[in-house]
Design a protein around this motif. Sequence first.
Motif, PDB file in Angstrom:
ATOM      1  N   GLY A 196       0.833  -1.213   0.000  1.00 50.12           N
ATOM      2  CA  GLY A 196       0.000   0.000   0.000  1.00 50.12           C
ATOM      3  C   GLY A 196       0.860   1.253   0.000  1.00 50.12           C
ATOM      4  N   ALA A 197       2.071   1.122   0.524  1.00 52.50           N
ATOM      5  CA  ALA A 197       3.018   2.247   0.542  1.00 52.50           C
ATOM      6  C   ALA A 197       4.397   1.669   0.250  1.00 52.50           C
ATOM      7  N   LYS A 198       5.212   2.432  -0.435  1.00 56.57           N
ATOM      8  CA  LYS A 198       6.490   1.876  -0.895  1.00 56.57           C
ATOM      9  C   LYS A 198       7.485   1.725   0.252  1.00 56.57           C
ATOM     10  N   LEU A 199       8.123   0.577   0.285  1.00 49.56           N
ATOM     11  CA  LEU A 199       9.172   0.324   1.271  1.00 49.56           C
ATOM     12  C   LEU A 199      10.199  -0.539   0.540  1.00 49.56           C
ATOM     13  N   GLU A 200      11.399  -0.033   0.414  1.00 49.53           N
ATOM     14  CA  GLU A 200      12.398  -0.705  -0.425  1.00 49.53           C
ATOM     15  C   GLU A 200      13.432  -1.424   0.440  1.00 49.53           C
ATOM     16  N   MET A 201      13.178  -2.685   0.672  1.00 50.45           N
ATOM     17  CA  MET A 201      14.020  -3.453   1.598  1.00 50.45           C
ATOM     18  C   MET A 201      15.504  -3.433   1.209  1.00 50.45           C
ATOM     19  N   ASP A 202      15.829  -3.760  -0.014  1.00 52.68           N
ATOM     20  CA  ASP A 202      17.246  -3.879  -0.390  1.00 52.68           C
ATOM     21  C   ASP A 202      17.914  -2.510  -0.472  1.00 52.68           C
ATOM     22  N   ALA A 203      17.259  -1.570  -1.110  1.00 58.03           N
ATOM     23  CA  ALA A 203      17.868  -0.233  -1.281  1.00 58.03           C
ATOM     24  C   ALA A 203      18.069   0.445   0.077  1.00 58.03           C
ATOM     25  N   TRP A 204      17.202   0.171   1.019  1.00 52.66           N
ATOM     26  CA  TRP A 204      17.307   0.823   2.327  1.00 52.66           C
ATOM     27  C   TRP A 204      18.140  -0.002   3.320  1.00 52.66           C
ATOM     28  N   GLY A 205      18.554  -1.193   2.908  1.00 49.87           N
ATOM     29  CA  GLY A 205      19.397  -2.027   3.771  1.00 49.87           C
ATOM     30  C   GLY A 205      18.675  -2.558   5.001  1.00 49.87           C
ATOM     31  N   LEU A 206      17.456  -3.076   4.804  1.00 49.59           N
ATOM     32  CA  LEU A 206      16.694  -3.617   5.938  1.00 49.59           C
ATOM     33  C   LEU A 206      16.950  -5.121   6.043  1.00 49.59           C
ATOM     34  N   ASP A 207      16.885  -5.646   7.259  1.00 48.65           N
ATOM     35  CA  ASP A 207      17.234  -7.056   7.474  1.00 48.65           C
ATOM     36  C   ASP A 207      16.024  -7.966   7.572  1.00 48.65           C
ATOM     37  N   MET A 208      14.934  -7.445   8.071  1.00 43.20           N
ATOM     38  CA  MET A 208      13.695  -8.216   7.988  1.00 43.20           C
ATOM     39  C   MET A 208      12.543  -7.243   7.820  1.00 43.20           C
ATOM     40  N   VAL A 209      11.667  -7.583   6.905  1.00 43.10           N
ATOM     41  CA  VAL A 209      10.430  -6.812   6.737  1.00 43.10           C
ATOM     42  C   VAL A 209       9.300  -7.831   6.804  1.00 43.10           C
ATOM     43  N   LEU A 210       8.335  -7.561   7.666  1.00 41.33           N
ATOM     44  CA  LEU A 210       7.250  -8.534   7.832  1.00 41.33           C
ATOM     45  C   LEU A 210       5.889  -7.877   7.609  1.00 41.33           C
ATOM     46  N   THR A 211       4.953  -8.702   7.166  1.00 41.65           N
ATOM     47  CA  THR A 211       3.589  -8.199   6.972  1.00 41.65           C
ATOM     48  C   THR A 211       2.563  -9.303   7.203  1.00 41.65           C
ATOM     49  N   SER A 212       1.302  -8.899   7.257  1.00 40.04           N
ATOM     50  CA  SER A 212       0.179  -9.838   7.426  1.00 40.04           C
ATOM     51  C   SER A 212      -0.686  -9.795   6.169  1.00 40.04           C
ATOM     52  N   SER A 213      -1.467 -10.856   5.991  1.00 39.74           N
ATOM     53  CA  SER A 213      -2.275 -10.937   4.765  1.00 39.74           C
ATOM     54  C   SER A 213      -3.519 -10.052   4.759  1.00 39.74           C
ATOM     55  N   GLN A 214      -4.012  -9.682   5.951  1.00 40.94           N
ATOM     56  CA  GLN A 214      -5.358  -9.097   6.041  1.00 40.94           C
ATOM     57  C   GLN A 214      -5.402  -7.575   5.932  1.00 40.94           C
ATOM     58  N   LYS A 215      -4.323  -6.981   5.460  1.00 42.50           N
ATOM     59  CA  LYS A 215      -4.299  -5.503   5.369  1.00 42.50           C
ATOM     60  C   LYS A 215      -4.202  -5.106   3.890  1.00 42.50           C
ATOM     61  N   CYS A 216      -3.067  -4.530   3.499  1.00 46.87           N
ATOM     62  CA  CYS A 216      -2.986  -3.998   2.129  1.00 46.87           C
ATOM     63  C   CYS A 216      -2.965  -5.086   1.056  1.00 46.87           C
ATOM     64  N   LEU A 217      -2.663  -6.297   1.446  1.00 45.46           N
ATOM     65  CA  LEU A 217      -2.698  -7.390   0.468  1.00 45.46           C
ATOM     66  C   LEU A 217      -4.134  -7.810   0.168  1.00 45.46           C
ATOM     67  N   ALA A 218      -5.049  -7.377   1.028  1.00 40.50           N
ATOM     68  CA  ALA A 218      -6.482  -7.651   0.846  1.00 40.50           C
ATOM     69  C   ALA A 218      -6.781  -9.143   0.681  1.00 40.50           C
ATOM     70  N   LEU A 219      -6.245  -9.901   1.612  1.00 36.87           N
ATOM     71  CA  LEU A 219      -6.512 -11.346   1.677  1.00 36.87           C
ATOM     72  C   LEU A 219      -7.187 -11.638   3.014  1.00 36.87           C
ATOM     73  N   PRO A 220      -7.754 -12.815   3.177  1.00 35.72           N
ATOM     74  CA  PRO A 220      -8.258 -13.151   4.516  1.00 35.72           C
ATOM     75  C   PRO A 220      -7.089 -13.231   5.506  1.00 35.72           C
ATOM     76  N   PRO A 221      -7.364 -13.094   6.802  1.00 34.48           N
ATOM     77  CA  PRO A 221      -6.292 -13.217   7.785  1.00 34.48           C
ATOM     78  C   PRO A 221      -5.755 -14.650   7.836  1.00 34.48           C
ATOM     79  N   GLY A 222      -4.524 -14.787   8.333  1.00 31.05           N
ATOM     80  CA  GLY A 222      -3.998 -16.140   8.553  1.00 31.05           C
ATOM     81  C   GLY A 222      -2.636 -16.411   7.949  1.00 31.05           C
TER      82      GLY A 222
END
Length: 355
Positions: free
Chosen positions: A168-194
């Motif tokens: 839903g908003a841009k977040l660039e893991m490799d360019a920003w040098g992040l080590d873990m980025v986590l998300t859930s299915s029930q938000k911007c991915l618009a999937l059921p939870p789980g």
Amino acid sequence: MSPMFVPGPVDVADEVLQAQARAMLPHRSKEFETIYKDTAERAQQLFYTKQRVFITASSGTGLQEAAIRNFVSKKVLCCVNGAFADRWFEVAVYNGKEADELSFEWDEPVNPDRVAEAVKAGNYEAVTIVHNETSTGLQNPVKEIADAVHTAAPDTLILVDAVSSLAGAKLEMDAWGLDMVLTSSQKCLALPPGLALGAVSERAMKKAEKVENRGWYFDLVRMEKHRLKDSSPATPAMSLIFALEYQLERIFQEGLENRFARHSAMAKRVQEWAEANDQSIYAPEGYRSQTVTTIRNERGIDISSLNNFLKEHDMRIANGYGQLKNKTFRIAHMGETQMSDIDELLKAMEAYLKQ
Ligand SMILES: Cc1ncc(COP(=O)(O)O)c(C=O)c1O
């Protein structure tokens, strides 16, 4: 679909719900393993990463816990300016880590200089940051924070919760040098939870190998061994993976940049509406979420009564979260929500306010 303007679980498109209705496959079959592998690889694009993506049968909190169990032997710094950042801090404490809380006012962003100062002094193995605080509608400056940590303490891992922002908003893991980025299915991915998705860097995986007591279910080293054979240690949430496979296709058809622009335009519309109706936005300008807007309840609206009214029109919004209940309310504009839905909601809210 009756639009729900709550920040998760969000509405799921009918065709995505239908995608779950496929027949089960043996999870150790080539057919399923191919789907599992391809889906995880396609999901890398959401994170702007070439690093591995793990897909777990859990909600996002599961991966908050995995991050702590796998990457922290002893000391972690948790940046806290909202309820979900606070939860991650608690997760670290409950897992017996030496967790230090670096707290900020909830209506202020995490300050990169203060994080740099803390990591320089503290000998932390990792720092946790929430990208988009769903409680306050505030987007933290993750890139600037990551830059500051890289300079001040280059070995400190940067762990990011993008539960209510990824896709839903841009977040660039490799360019920003992040080590873990986590998300859930029930938000911007618009999937059921789980389902939860987590992308993990190479150096974080190396660190995990040296951390003891990683547990079993969320042991990322174990998961990596299986991932390299296109499988998972335990039975995956197969129906949700079918839905994810299908939804990724829809997301890439829209185009990520178009998707971000749609979210951003809806956020702007809601912010302007609130201000035009004598209510201010909780998060300061420059740090406002693209996916959920938290509005100060300066007109003393009875949120339950407003929601009862909205439900008659097949809509609902969210009350403030935790300590912000009734003092604020939240309008989510994420996932499948379109500008026309927002227009309809705001029209109904105006009708309620005029009553
Ligand atoms: C920013 C953020 N982090 C973590 C969580 C917890 O995620 P889950 O409910 O998927 O475990 C949420 C849930 O709303 C959230 O908004």
